[in-house]
Design an enzyme around this catalytic site. Structure first.
Site, PDB file in Angstrom:
ATOM      1  N   ASP A 147      11.852  -2.274  13.644  1.00  0.00           N
ATOM      2  CA  ASP A 147      11.964  -0.976  14.299  1.00  0.00           C
ATOM      3  C   ASP A 147      12.454  -1.214  15.728  1.00  0.00           C
ATOM      4  O   ASP A 147      12.350  -2.326  16.252  1.00  0.00           O
ATOM      5  CB  ASP A 147      10.589  -0.283  14.321  1.00  0.00           C
ATOM      6  CG  ASP A 147      10.384   0.598  13.097  1.00  0.00           C
ATOM      7  OD1 ASP A 147      11.387   1.112  12.566  1.00  0.00           O
ATOM      8  OD2 ASP A 147       9.225   0.778  12.691  1.00  0.00           O
ATOM      9  N   GLU A 154      21.869  10.854   2.325  1.00  0.00           N
ATOM     10  CA  GLU A 154      21.790   9.396   2.290  1.00  0.00           C
ATOM     11  C   GLU A 154      21.761   8.895   0.848  1.00  0.00           C
ATOM     12  O   GLU A 154      20.910   9.310   0.058  1.00  0.00           O
ATOM     13  CB  GLU A 154      20.516   8.922   2.990  1.00  0.00           C
ATOM     14  CG  GLU A 154      20.509   9.223   4.468  1.00  0.00           C
ATOM     15  CD  GLU A 154      19.349   8.528   5.207  1.00  0.00           C
ATOM     16  OE1 GLU A 154      19.317   8.639   6.422  1.00  0.00           O
ATOM     17  OE2 GLU A 154      18.504   7.893   4.544  1.00  0.00           O
ATOM     18  N   ARG A 192      17.674  11.447   0.592  1.00  0.00           N
ATOM     19  CA  ARG A 192      17.181  12.458   1.534  1.00  0.00           C
ATOM     20  C   ARG A 192      18.323  13.128   2.265  1.00  0.00           C
ATOM     21  O   ARG A 192      19.458  12.635   2.258  1.00  0.00           O
ATOM     22  CB  ARG A 192      16.179  11.855   2.510  1.00  0.00           C
ATOM     23  CG  ARG A 192      16.687  10.659   3.279  1.00  0.00           C
ATOM     24  CD  ARG A 192      15.582  10.096   4.147  1.00  0.00           C
ATOM     25  NE  ARG A 192      16.151   9.184   5.134  1.00  0.00           N
ATOM     26  CZ  ARG A 192      15.527   8.726   6.200  1.00  0.00           C
ATOM     27  NH1 ARG A 192      14.301   9.087   6.451  1.00  0.00           N
ATOM     28  NH2 ARG A 192      16.131   7.908   7.025  1.00  0.00           N
ATOM     29  N   ARG A 242      -3.421  10.240   2.796  1.00  0.00           N
ATOM     30  CA  ARG A 242      -4.363  10.709   3.829  1.00  0.00           C
ATOM     31  C   ARG A 242      -5.221  11.814   3.245  1.00  0.00           C
ATOM     32  O   ARG A 242      -4.696  12.764   2.679  1.00  0.00           O
ATOM     33  CB  ARG A 242      -3.601  11.268   5.018  1.00  0.00           C
ATOM     34  CG  ARG A 242      -2.823  10.209   5.748  1.00  0.00           C
ATOM     35  CD  ARG A 242      -2.335  10.774   7.077  1.00  0.00           C
ATOM     36  NE  ARG A 242      -1.395   9.853   7.659  1.00  0.00           N
ATOM     37  CZ  ARG A 242      -0.289  10.204   8.279  1.00  0.00           C
ATOM     38  NH1 ARG A 242       0.022  11.475   8.411  1.00  0.00           N
ATOM     39  NH2 ARG A 242       0.503   9.286   8.785  1.00  0.00           N
ATOM     40  N   TYR A 267      13.678  -6.663   8.943  1.00  0.00           N
ATOM     41  CA  TYR A 267      13.758  -5.271   9.383  1.00  0.00           C
ATOM     42  C   TYR A 267      12.915  -5.113  10.649  1.00  0.00           C
ATOM     43  O   TYR A 267      11.733  -5.471  10.674  1.00  0.00           O
ATOM     44  CB  TYR A 267      13.255  -4.281   8.317  1.00  0.00           C
ATOM     45  CG  TYR A 267      13.312  -2.886   8.882  1.00  0.00           C
ATOM     46  CD1 TYR A 267      14.519  -2.200   8.944  1.00  0.00           C
ATOM     47  CD2 TYR A 267      12.193  -2.300   9.466  1.00  0.00           C
ATOM     48  CE1 TYR A 267      14.604  -0.954   9.546  1.00  0.00           C
ATOM     49  CE2 TYR A 267      12.273  -1.051  10.071  1.00  0.00           C
ATOM     50  CZ  TYR A 267      13.483  -0.391  10.101  1.00  0.00           C
ATOM     51  OH  TYR A 267      13.576   0.825  10.718  1.00  0.00           O
ATOM     52  N   ARG A 281       0.846  -1.177   0.000  1.00  0.00           N
ATOM     53  CA  ARG A 281       0.000   0.000   0.000  1.00  0.00           C
ATOM     54  C   ARG A 281       0.888   1.235   0.000  1.00  0.00           C
ATOM     55  O   ARG A 281       2.045   1.191   0.421  1.00  0.00           O
ATOM     56  CB  ARG A 281      -0.924  -0.001   1.214  1.00  0.00           C
ATOM     57  CG  ARG A 281      -0.232  -0.198   2.543  1.00  0.00           C
ATOM     58  CD  ARG A 281      -1.228  -0.366   3.667  1.00  0.00           C
ATOM     59  NE  ARG A 281      -1.924   0.875   3.972  1.00  0.00           N
ATOM     60  CZ  ARG A 281      -1.458   1.811   4.791  1.00  0.00           C
ATOM     61  NH1 ARG A 281      -0.303   1.655   5.404  1.00  0.00           N
ATOM     62  NH2 ARG A 281      -2.136   2.912   5.029  1.00  0.00           N
ATOM     63  N   ARG A 331      20.405  -4.220   1.594  1.00  0.00           N
ATOM     64  CA  ARG A 331      20.688  -2.881   1.099  1.00  0.00           C
ATOM     65  C   ARG A 331      21.468  -2.141   2.160  1.00  0.00           C
ATOM     66  O   ARG A 331      21.298  -2.384   3.357  1.00  0.00           O
ATOM     67  CB  ARG A 331      19.395  -2.117   0.817  1.00  0.00           C
ATOM     68  CG  ARG A 331      18.763  -2.490  -0.499  1.00  0.00           C
ATOM     69  CD  ARG A 331      17.682  -1.515  -0.899  1.00  0.00           C
ATOM     70  NE  ARG A 331      16.601  -1.425   0.057  1.00  0.00           N
ATOM     71  CZ  ARG A 331      16.182  -0.300   0.614  1.00  0.00           C
ATOM     72  NH1 ARG A 331      16.774   0.853   0.357  1.00  0.00           N
ATOM     73  NH2 ARG A 331      15.167  -0.292   1.455  1.00  0.00           N
TER      74      ARG A 331
HETATM   75  P1  FDA Z   1      21.640  -3.747  15.670  1.00  0.00           P
HETATM   76  O1  FDA Z   1      22.112  -3.836  14.262  1.00  0.00           O
HETATM   77  O2  FDA Z   1      21.296  -2.423  16.201  1.00  0.00           O
HETATM   78  O3  FDA Z   1      22.769  -4.372  16.610  1.00  0.00           O
HETATM   79  C1  FDA Z   1      23.475  -5.548  16.289  1.00  0.00           C
HETATM   80  C2  FDA Z   1      24.852  -5.444  16.922  1.00  0.00           C
HETATM   81  O4  FDA Z   1      25.510  -6.705  16.778  1.00  0.00           O
HETATM   82  C3  FDA Z   1      25.748  -4.410  16.254  1.00  0.00           C
HETATM   83  O5  FDA Z   1      26.199  -3.484  17.214  1.00  0.00           O
HETATM   84  C4  FDA Z   1      26.891  -5.244  15.669  1.00  0.00           C
HETATM   85  O6  FDA Z   1      28.133  -4.575  15.722  1.00  0.00           O
HETATM   86  C5  FDA Z   1      26.884  -6.452  16.576  1.00  0.00           C
HETATM   87  N1  FDA Z   1      27.505  -7.637  15.974  1.00  0.00           N
HETATM   88  C6  FDA Z   1      27.205  -8.199  14.773  1.00  0.00           C
HETATM   89  N2  FDA Z   1      28.021  -9.244  14.540  1.00  0.00           N
HETATM   90  C7  FDA Z   1      28.839  -9.375  15.629  1.00  0.00           C
HETATM   91  C8  FDA Z   1      29.895 -10.257  15.966  1.00  0.00           C
HETATM   92  N3  FDA Z   1      30.292 -11.226  15.134  1.00  0.00           N
HETATM   93  N4  FDA Z   1      30.522 -10.089  17.149  1.00  0.00           N
HETATM   94  C9  FDA Z   1      30.153  -9.084  17.996  1.00  0.00           C
HETATM   95  N5  FDA Z   1      29.161  -8.215  17.707  1.00  0.00           N
HETATM   96  C10 FDA Z   1      28.509  -8.350  16.541  1.00  0.00           C
HETATM   97  N6  FDA Z   1      14.032   1.934  14.182  1.00  0.00           N
HETATM   98  C11 FDA Z   1      13.084   2.783  14.650  1.00  0.00           C
HETATM   99  O7  FDA Z   1      12.315   2.400  15.541  1.00  0.00           O
HETATM  100  N7  FDA Z   1      12.998   4.059  14.174  1.00  0.00           N
HETATM  101  C12 FDA Z   1      13.830   4.532  13.201  1.00  0.00           C
HETATM  102  O8  FDA Z   1      13.712   5.687  12.789  1.00  0.00           O
HETATM  103  C13 FDA Z   1      14.830   3.651  12.685  1.00  0.00           C
HETATM  104  N8  FDA Z   1      15.675   4.055  11.720  1.00  0.00           N
HETATM  105  C14 FDA Z   1      16.582   3.177  11.174  1.00  0.00           C
HETATM  106  C15 FDA Z   1      17.429   3.583  10.153  1.00  0.00           C
HETATM  107  C16 FDA Z   1      18.323   2.675   9.598  1.00  0.00           C
HETATM  108  C17 FDA Z   1      19.238   3.122   8.477  1.00  0.00           C
HETATM  109  C18 FDA Z   1      18.378   1.341  10.073  1.00  0.00           C
HETATM  110  C19 FDA Z   1      19.307   0.334   9.458  1.00  0.00           C
HETATM  111  C20 FDA Z   1      17.576   0.951  11.105  1.00  0.00           C
HETATM  112  C21 FDA Z   1      16.658   1.851  11.673  1.00  0.00           C
HETATM  113  N9  FDA Z   1      15.845   1.478  12.723  1.00  0.00           N
HETATM  114  C22 FDA Z   1      14.897   2.347  13.210  1.00  0.00           C
HETATM  115  C23 FDA Z   1      15.922   0.111  13.256  1.00  0.00           C
HETATM  116  C24 FDA Z   1      16.810  -0.017  14.468  1.00  0.00           C
HETATM  117  O9  FDA Z   1      18.135   0.349  14.159  1.00  0.00           O
HETATM  118  C25 FDA Z   1      16.692  -1.489  14.899  1.00  0.00           C
HETATM  119  O10 FDA Z   1      15.526  -1.674  15.613  1.00  0.00           O
HETATM  120  C26 FDA Z   1      17.801  -1.963  15.702  1.00  0.00           C
HETATM  121  O11 FDA Z   1      18.963  -1.906  14.906  1.00  0.00           O
HETATM  122  C27 FDA Z   1      17.563  -3.398  16.096  1.00  0.00           C
HETATM  123  O12 FDA Z   1      18.459  -3.713  17.032  1.00  0.00           O
HETATM  124  P2  FDA Z   1      19.337  -5.036  16.922  1.00  0.00           P
HETATM  125  O13 FDA Z   1      19.922  -5.184  18.270  1.00  0.00           O
HETATM  126  O14 FDA Z   1      18.550  -6.157  16.384  1.00  0.00           O
HETATM  127  O15 FDA Z   1      20.432  -4.742  15.784  1.00  0.00           O
END
Ligand code: FDA
Length: 389
Positions: A362, A312, A289, A179, A360, A175, A258
């Site tokens: 949030d 970006e 953006r 609005r 993905y 979708r 990506r």
């Molecule tokens: P996250 O990626 O944050 O953490 C994983 C960690 O594991 C990293 O620090 C990494 O270094 C570590 N790691 C990986 N492999 C490892 C290894 N082998 N040894 C040790 N450490 C290791 N959400 C939202 O609510 N509002 C928003 O506006 C946004 N905006 C946004 C923008 C962009 C560009 C992205 C990519 C994501 C968002 N998000 C978001 C999502 C938000 O970032 C997301 O909810 C969190 O990243 C999820 O947390 P995680 O702990 O799952 O992963």
């Protein structure tokens, strides 16, 4: 080894698991991260020259309708009353986003009522009525009509994917919200705001517990430290939030992602664009953006001499790039099913978070999923002896 539980990754998923395990289950927890800071992608830092808080991995806006998650995060930080609004610059004119009555009336130079605007969009969307769109371009036209789709969505999406929308699957969009009011709030959630003292202060508070040992610059797959894969294997339960394909040495192939190249610049003006986010939906601008960070915290007394912006640029990730958004092709989904089978067979290891589940999430979803993992897997194991699988 002192830890009862090892958490790999200090993003919001790993931090939530570690915090609950220490506070609720009274466990000694080691949390390791290969980066030199905690917090995963939600991490922010103050730009040196201006002191303006910058989101190093792209804009992070907190929002949720989940009461449990909202109560939980409020233990660590208060939130500002920030409400996210986005604008878009099409052919040197600025429109409000997401597409709303204000966007429609400005675009068509009209003063349509909600009913008139709805009828117009329906008529324009009727161009492909009754067809079964096979690509994103046709789907977009069928959802909101050609004029709005081509102005605001087509090239923006093309830039996000570095692919002509005619060559993208229709399934990428279900979708496109339109609005028929002037409401241009970006999120519909009940709660929204930014952490009062910034993200990093919030994230550090979650890890601030005598039973939590944080080890930065520590990769799970590197040898020579207490919490490496080989050191902990079979010894202690692990919650792994790194990439699932990496854990299994890419045995089923690489999952595709990506990434975004972020180009930060300090400009010698007080205010560059008057808003936190400006989209650029036209084909002749290479970025998608621009963020301007001072607008996330209008209440802060930031310098008037300079501002920090971030452009970006979106593209497919290659090995070594930061994986940001799962591409999720049908081939990826097949691989993921195989990785899930492998993960299920891995004793004493739980996979979670954005990278560990190839989904993905949030922030509020990552936190909610981590709380569920603690309830459903860790608590039964540590208090009742259930096996971890
Ligand atoms: P996250 O990626 O944050 O953490 C994983 C960690 O594991 C990293 O620090 C990494 O270094 C570590 N790691 C990986 N492999 C490892 C290894 N082998 N040894 C040790 N450490 C290791 N959400 C939202 O609510 N509002 C928003 O506006 C946004 N905006 C946004 C923008 C962009 C560009 C992205 C990519 C994501 C968002 N998000 C978001 C999502 C938000 O970032 C997301 O909810 C969190 O990243 C999820 O947390 P995680 O702990 O799952 O992963």
């Amino acid at each position: 080894m002192n830890a009862d539980l090892v958490v790999v990754g200090s993003g919001l998923f790993g931090l939530t698991v570690a915090e609950r395990a220490a506070n609720e289950l009274d466990l000694n927890v080691a949390i390791i991260d290969r980066r030199s800071h905690i917090g995963g992608n939600a991490y922010t830092e103050n730009e040196e020259q201006t002191g303006i808080e910058v989101h190093r991995y792209g804009a992070h806006l907190f929002h949720t309708s989940n009461e449990r998650v909202w109560d939980y995060v409020n233990r660590f930080t208060d939130f500002t009353d920030y409400v996210h609004r986005v604008y878009t610059r099409h052919q040197d004119e600025v429109f409000p986003m997401p597409i709303n009555l204000g966007t429609i009336n400005q675009f068509f130079r009209a003063a349509y009522s909600p009913a008139e605007a709805r009828a117009l969009i329906q008529e324009q969307a009727g161009e492909l009525a009754g067809t079964d769109p096979q690509n994103l371009n046709d789907k977009g036209i069928q959802l909101i009509g050609r004029p709005l789709y081509e102005a605001f969505i087509k090239h923006y999406t093309g830039k996000q994917w570095q692919t002509d929308p005619k060559d993208l699957p229709a399934s990428i969009i279900n979708r496109l919200p339109v609005r028929y009011t002037y409401d241009n709030r970006y999120f519909n959630d009940k709660y929204e705001g930014l952490p009062v003292d910034g993200y990093t202060a919030w994230l550090e508070r979650m890890a601030d517990h005598p039973k939590i040992d944080v080890r930065l610059d520590t990769d799970f797959f590197d040898e020579g430290h207490d919490y490496s894969r080989s050191a902990v294997s079979g010894q202690v339960p692990v919650v792994y939030t790194g990439p699932v394909d990496r854990y299994f040495d890419y045995a089923e192939g690489d999952l595709s992602w990506r990434t975004i190249d972020l180009e930060q610049e300090v400009l010698p003006v007080e205010d560059f664009q008057g808003a936190p986010v400006m989209n650029y939906p036209d084909a002749d601008v290479p970025f998608t953006r621009i963020l301007e960070f001072r607008h996330f915290y209008p209440q802060r007394n930031y310098t008037k001499d300079a501002t920090v912006i971030m452009r970006e640029f979106s593209r497919f990730a290659e090995k070594g790039d930061e994986p940001y958004y799962p591409v999720n092709t049908s081939v990826d989904r097949e691989k993921l099913l195989k990785y899930r089978d492998l993960a299920r067979g891995e004793d004493n290891v739980l996979f979670g978070g954005r990278l560990g589940t190839y989904k993905y999430l949030d922030m509020h979803m990552a936190i909610g999923a981590a709380l569920s993992m603690v309830d459903n897997k860790l608590k039964p194991h540590f208090t009742g002896g259930a096996s971890i699988e």
